[in-house]
Design an enzyme around this catalytic site. Structure first.
Site, PDB file in Angstrom:
ATOM      1  N   ARG A  21       0.867  -1.190   0.000  1.00 47.01           N
ATOM      2  CA  ARG A  21       0.000   0.000   0.000  1.00 47.01           C
ATOM      3  C   ARG A  21       0.897   1.231   0.000  1.00 47.01           C
ATOM      4  O   ARG A  21       1.486   1.569   1.021  1.00 47.01           O
ATOM      5  CB  ARG A  21      -0.880  -0.027   1.250  1.00 47.01           C
ATOM      6  CG  ARG A  21      -2.074   0.907   1.200  1.00 47.01           C
ATOM      7  CD  ARG A  21      -2.679   1.065   2.580  1.00 47.01           C
ATOM      8  NE  ARG A  21      -1.834   1.916   3.409  1.00 47.01           N
ATOM      9  CZ  ARG A  21      -1.706   1.804   4.728  1.00 47.01           C
ATOM     10  NH1 ARG A  21      -2.350   0.872   5.405  1.00 47.01           N
ATOM     11  NH2 ARG A  21      -0.912   2.623   5.395  1.00 47.01           N
ATOM     12  N   HIS A  25      -3.383   4.647   4.732  1.00 48.81           N
ATOM     13  CA  HIS A  25      -4.606   3.826   4.669  1.00 48.81           C
ATOM     14  C   HIS A  25      -5.714   4.576   3.929  1.00 48.81           C
ATOM     15  O   HIS A  25      -6.320   4.063   2.991  1.00 48.81           O
ATOM     16  CB  HIS A  25      -5.047   3.470   6.092  1.00 48.81           C
ATOM     17  CG  HIS A  25      -6.367   2.784   6.161  1.00 48.81           C
ATOM     18  ND1 HIS A  25      -6.571   1.526   5.634  1.00 48.81           N
ATOM     19  CD2 HIS A  25      -7.555   3.175   6.682  1.00 48.81           C
ATOM     20  CE1 HIS A  25      -7.843   1.175   5.831  1.00 48.81           C
ATOM     21  NE2 HIS A  25      -8.449   2.164   6.465  1.00 48.81           N
ATOM     22  N   TYR A  32       3.996   4.837  11.530  1.00 46.46           N
ATOM     23  CA  TYR A  32       4.225   3.398  11.736  1.00 46.46           C
ATOM     24  C   TYR A  32       5.099   2.726  10.672  1.00 46.46           C
ATOM     25  O   TYR A  32       5.292   1.529  10.701  1.00 46.46           O
ATOM     26  CB  TYR A  32       2.888   2.654  11.865  1.00 46.46           C
ATOM     27  CG  TYR A  32       1.896   2.922  10.748  1.00 46.46           C
ATOM     28  CD1 TYR A  32       1.965   2.221   9.552  1.00 46.46           C
ATOM     29  CD2 TYR A  32       0.890   3.876  10.898  1.00 46.46           C
ATOM     30  CE1 TYR A  32       1.057   2.463   8.535  1.00 46.46           C
ATOM     31  CE2 TYR A  32      -0.022   4.123   9.892  1.00 46.46           C
ATOM     32  CZ  TYR A  32       0.060   3.421   8.705  1.00 46.46           C
ATOM     33  OH  TYR A  32      -0.833   3.666   7.700  1.00 46.46           O
TER      34      TYR A  32
HETATM   35  C1  LIG Z   1     -15.114  -5.725  10.980  1.00 50.34           C
HETATM   36  C2  LIG Z   1     -14.293  -4.495  10.840  1.00 50.34           C
HETATM   37  N1  LIG Z   1     -13.415  -4.141  11.805  1.00 50.34           N
HETATM   38  C3  LIG Z   1     -12.679  -3.012  11.690  1.00 50.34           C
HETATM   39  C4  LIG Z   1     -12.822  -2.199  10.593  1.00 50.34           C
HETATM   40  C5  LIG Z   1     -12.016  -0.898  10.495  1.00 50.34           C
HETATM   41  N2  LIG Z   1     -10.993  -1.013   9.423  1.00 50.34           N
HETATM   42  C6  LIG Z   1     -11.227  -0.545   8.190  1.00 50.34           C
HETATM   43  S1  LIG Z   1     -10.005  -0.886   7.130  1.00 50.34           S
HETATM   44  C7  LIG Z   1      -9.104  -1.673   8.315  1.00 50.34           C
HETATM   45  C8  LIG Z   1      -7.802  -2.319   7.939  1.00 50.34           C
HETATM   46  C9  LIG Z   1      -8.002  -3.420   6.978  1.00 50.34           C
HETATM   47  O1  LIG Z   1      -6.785  -3.904   6.530  1.00 50.34           O
HETATM   48  P1  LIG Z   1      -6.672  -4.945   5.352  1.00 50.34           P
HETATM   49  O2  LIG Z   1      -7.691  -6.013   5.499  1.00 50.34           O
HETATM   50  O3  LIG Z   1      -5.269  -5.364   5.258  1.00 50.34           O
HETATM   51  O4  LIG Z   1      -7.102  -4.115   4.045  1.00 50.34           O
HETATM   52  P2  LIG Z   1      -6.424  -2.805   3.449  1.00 50.34           P
HETATM   53  O5  LIG Z   1      -7.097  -1.636   4.092  1.00 50.34           O
HETATM   54  O6  LIG Z   1      -4.980  -2.864   3.720  1.00 50.34           O
HETATM   55  O7  LIG Z   1      -6.739  -2.848   2.000  1.00 50.34           O
HETATM   56  C10 LIG Z   1      -9.770  -1.630   9.540  1.00 50.34           C
HETATM   57  C11 LIG Z   1      -9.245  -2.184  10.800  1.00 50.34           C
HETATM   58  C12 LIG Z   1     -13.740  -2.603   9.608  1.00 50.34           C
HETATM   59  N3  LIG Z   1     -13.925  -1.883   8.494  1.00 50.34           N
HETATM   60  N4  LIG Z   1     -14.452  -3.740   9.737  1.00 50.34           N
END
Ligand SMILES: Cc1ncc(C[n+]2csc(CCOP(=O)(O)OP(=O)(O)O)c2C)c(N)n1
Ligand SMILES: [Mg+2]
Lengths: 411, 337
Positions: free
Chosen positions: A273, A277, A286
């Site tokens: 990425r 975020h 981080y």
């Molecule tokens: C069930 C749930 N818990 C927490 C969140 C908050 N949240 C949104 S994105 C994220 C990180 C997700 O990381 P990843 O699965 O690696 O996907 P990326 O964002 O890196 O594409 C979090 C913790 C959420 N959307 N859904």
């Protein structure tokens, strides 16, 4: 070979009969610098010149979309934008390997793939502009609404794939998921269901190394996310997620396997990425710049360009045409996303149920009365009846809500 | 198969069947009427469900129409959503009330919202059958009344039968509905018997089960029979009680409920779930808002205590009883008595 686990056709159907290779090095056709590694046969469909040029164009356009969206969020024209800059090989490669009749289950991060599927950029960004939760017709595009609760889209893909199989169709369902999402229970349940049903599903994990601030090492102790496939008794593949040729190839293979009735596949695409975020995040808290620099040197678009140059395909005309298409898309986004969208308060109550409940009818009427009273008050103000107008405004709104209740009481 | 079934149906027309059998018949008839109706869950196949509600469906309709799933309620719910997106009409079983909780995220975030999120283009015609409630001597996690969680989740219909005929007609209507329906089956009544009538009011309509003039008992699911018993007992004490069976909590039938309360001027709401923040609180508030000028006394609630569901040897203290409802009725400011 980096196919980690494939059903052993000659042996028993038992998981123990699977040929399992636990080498976690990712499948790659382009090396880090974009030279063809020679692993792929020359007659692989992904290497056909037309295909390569189409892929290149989609990569240029997809990146331009992402950059434009990031700009627009800075300008306040989008509420939020999770960028997939640097992940285009996944976003685009996976889409190019699907048929229009296949179903796709995107997450919040996957706008570029949706645009690649052909969905209008404005409709794609409806969610992130805050106009409505989903801006396109999922049936028309065979694309589910973007999913925010992590991994909860994965069981939908398993179920839809199972349904397609029961219906006798050769539809495949592909769900994207993040590396962080693989820790969710729904991810496990989806893969397990799909494997038990031998559903034609593809679970495509974009391992971009982070879940907001949390690095992969805190999501799993496994050497590779693709290893999880072994536990479900399904095919598992680890692929270089910055190699758009390899991504297309493994998704096409998974789709072929699924259509043949040989069940689901877990694909782990190793990528990065490049942006924070979302625009609201500060990634410098981080991770360090050298890490970002390292991945910048493996940029998926640059690698494809190097490859195309070496093949003699990247002519000035090709580059100009792709850039033109990209700029036309960006112009269109600026023009149409710059307009203040029409939102209709009546949409609040539409589509909660097929038919609104009596309670929703009542609430819709109360809101309408509130707004009508506001409008009346504004007209009064304009006519110069200031204080009286404002008084009317307040009691008018309350009166309307109460009126609805009493009207009901009078029945 | 169909021929024997038909003659069996005819012979059984005037025989009493249990509420569980009525649910079974509704599933059968729905599966016969529409081959997009599929039934799945834990142990619903060969076993026929732990309450035998799906008895014989796999045998008669095949494994593609009624099948066992891995033990994973979120997975059951999530795959049902995916199947509904592809045009199927899944009817899934949550084995017991408290075991539907793992599915709650799928229910709240997707099942309830998909139509709205997609402006009506992706409706989800899914029925979630939930055996619920206590009074069966079940050890912990087997007697919850979980309707409140669903009732406060917009986008769901929440329906609960109290009679054999409603078990059939409401389930048929739920399966035909293009909206997701949480179908709460009072497991205490599974073995209650009656002659089946296959027609009845639509989802969203309450029914007056007993006419009366002094006060209205508002109940649903397992407490309807308790309310009717109370009304009988109250006769001896000189009260003529009306009993409203809600049948459907969402949509809520304000019209029938309010008509009854305006007639009697007094109301007691009854359910097994905890009172605080429960469905009864909503009903009492609605009745108070709409019937204030007709009310002779505050609306009373008789509900379970605000405690985790108790063990079998103590559940009799927790469940709304005839005596407790009678006490509530007696407290409704009867100045002339
Ligand atoms: C069930 C749930 N818990 C927490 C969140 C908050 N949240 C949104 S994105 C994220 C990180 C997700 O990381 P990843 O699965 O690696 O996907 P990326 O964002 O890196 O594409 C979090 C913790 C959420 N959307 N859904
Ligand atoms: Mg991630």
């Amino acid at each position: 070979m980096t196919v980690l686990a494939t059903p052993d056709k000659t042996g028993s159907d038992f998981p123990l009969g699977f040929a399992t290779i636990l080498d976690p090095s990712p499948l790659q056709y382009l090396d880090e610098h974009g030279a063809l590694s020679g692993v792929l046969r020359d007659d692989a469909p992904e290497l056909a010149p037309e295909r390569l040029l189409g892929t290149y164009r989609a990569m240029v356009v997809g990146r331009r979309f992402d950059v434009q969206a990031t700009t627009m969020v800075r300008q306040g024209r989008l509420a939020v934008y999770p960028s997939s800059y640097g992940q285009e090989a996944c976003e685009i490669g996976a889409m190019l390997a699907l048929r229009p009749t296949d179903w796709f289950f995107p997450t919040y991060r996957d706008c570029v793939s949706m645009v690649t599927r052909g969905i209008d950029p404005v409709q794609t960004l409806t969610l992130l502009r805050g106009d409505w939760h989903c801006g396109y017709d999922p049936r028309r595009w065979r694309t589910a609404p973007q999913c925010t609760p992590l991994a909860t889209q994965a069981p939908h893909a398993a179920g839809l794939a199972h349904a397609a199989r029961l219906a006798g169709d050769d539809t495949v369902a592909l769900a994207f998921c993040g590396d962080g999402g693989t820790s969710e229970g729904d991810f496990h349940e989806a893969l397990n269901f799909a494997a038990v049903y031998q559903a034609p599903a593809i679970f495509f994990v974009q391992n971009n190394q982070y879940a907001i601030s949390v690095p992969l090492a805190k999501q799993t102790h496994a050497a590779a996310l693709a290893h999880k496939a072994v536990g479900y008794g399904m095919a598992g593949v680890r692929v270089d997620g910055n190699d758009v040729i390899a991504v297309q190839h493994v998704v096409a293979e998974a789709a072929t396997r699924a259509r043949a009735g040989d069940g689901p596949t877990l694909i782990e695409a190793v990528t990065y990425r490049m942006q924070a975020h979302t625009n609201a995040d500060d990634a410098t808290r981080y991770r360090n710049a050298s890490e970002v620099e390292y991945w910048k040197s493996r940029d998926p678009l640059a690698r494809l360009e190097t490859c195309l140059k070496a093949c003699g395909l990247l002519t000035d005309a090709v580059v100009a045409e792709a850039n033109q298409a990209a700029e036309a898309l960006a112009d269109d986004m600026r023009a149409r996303l710059g307009e203040e969208p029409e939102v209709d308060h009546r949409d609040l109550f539409r589509h909660v149920y097929a038919e609104p409940t009596p309670q929703l009818r009542e609430q819709a009427a109360a809101l309408q009365a509130e707004l009508d009273a506001d409008l009346d008050a504004a007209e009064h103000d304009e006519a110069g009846v200031e204080a009286a107008g404002r008084g009317l405004d307040a009691s008018g709104a309350d009166g309307a809500a109460l009126g609805a209740v009493e009207a009901e009481a009078g029945r | 198969m169909t021929a024997t079934l038909d003659s069996a149906h005819r012979a059984a027309q005037n025989a009493e069947i249990s509420l569980a059998q009525a649910v079974n018949r509704a599933l059968r008839d729905a599966m016969t009427a529409d081959d997009k109706v599929v039934v799945f869950g834990e142990d619903v196949g060969v076993l026929g469900g732990v309450f035998r509600v799906t008895d014989g469906l796999t045998r008669d309709f095949g494994e593609q129409r009624c099948f066992d799933t891995p033990l994973a309620e979120a997975g059951i719910m999530g795959t049902a959503i995916g199947m509904a997106m592809y045009g199927f009409r899944p009817v899934v079983e949550m084995q017991f009330d408290a075991f539907s909780y793992p599915a709650f995220e799928q229910i709240a975030s997707h099942l309830a919202k998909m139509r709205n999120r997609t402006r009506g283009t992706l409706p989800l015609p899914v029925v979630v059958r939930v055996p619920y409630g206590g009074g069966i001597g079940g050890v912990e996690h087997h007697s919850d009344s979980s309707e409140g969680y669903f009732v406060s989740t917009p986008g769901l219909h929440v329906v609960t039968p109290a009679t054999v005929s409603d078990a059939y007609t409401l389930l048929r209507a739920a399966i035909e509905s293009d909206d997701p329906v949480i179908f709460m089956e009072p497991k205490r009544l599974y073995w209650s018997k009656d002659v089946l009538s296959t027609t009845g009011p639509e989802i969203g309509r309450a029914v007056v089960r007993r006419q009366g003039s002094d006060a209205t008992l508002i109940a649903y699911g397992p407490t309807v029979s308790t309310a009717l018993e109370t009304a009988e007992a109250a006769r001896d004490e000189g009260y003529d009680l009306e009993v409203v069976d809600l049948r459907s909590i969402v949509p809520f039938d304000d019209e029938t409920v309010c008509a009854s309360v305006r007639k009697t001027g007094r109301a007691v709401v009854i359910h097994e779930a905890a009172g605080f923040g429960g469905t009864g609180a909503e009903i009492a508030a609605r009745v108070s808002e709409r019937c204030f000028h007709w009310l002779e006394a505050p609306v009373r609630r008789v509900t379970g205590f605000d405690i985790p569901y108790p063990p079998p040897k103590l559940e009799r203290h927790h469940l709304p009883s005839v005596d407790r409802i009678l006490d509530a009725v007696a407290s409704l400011q009867w100045e002339d008595r």
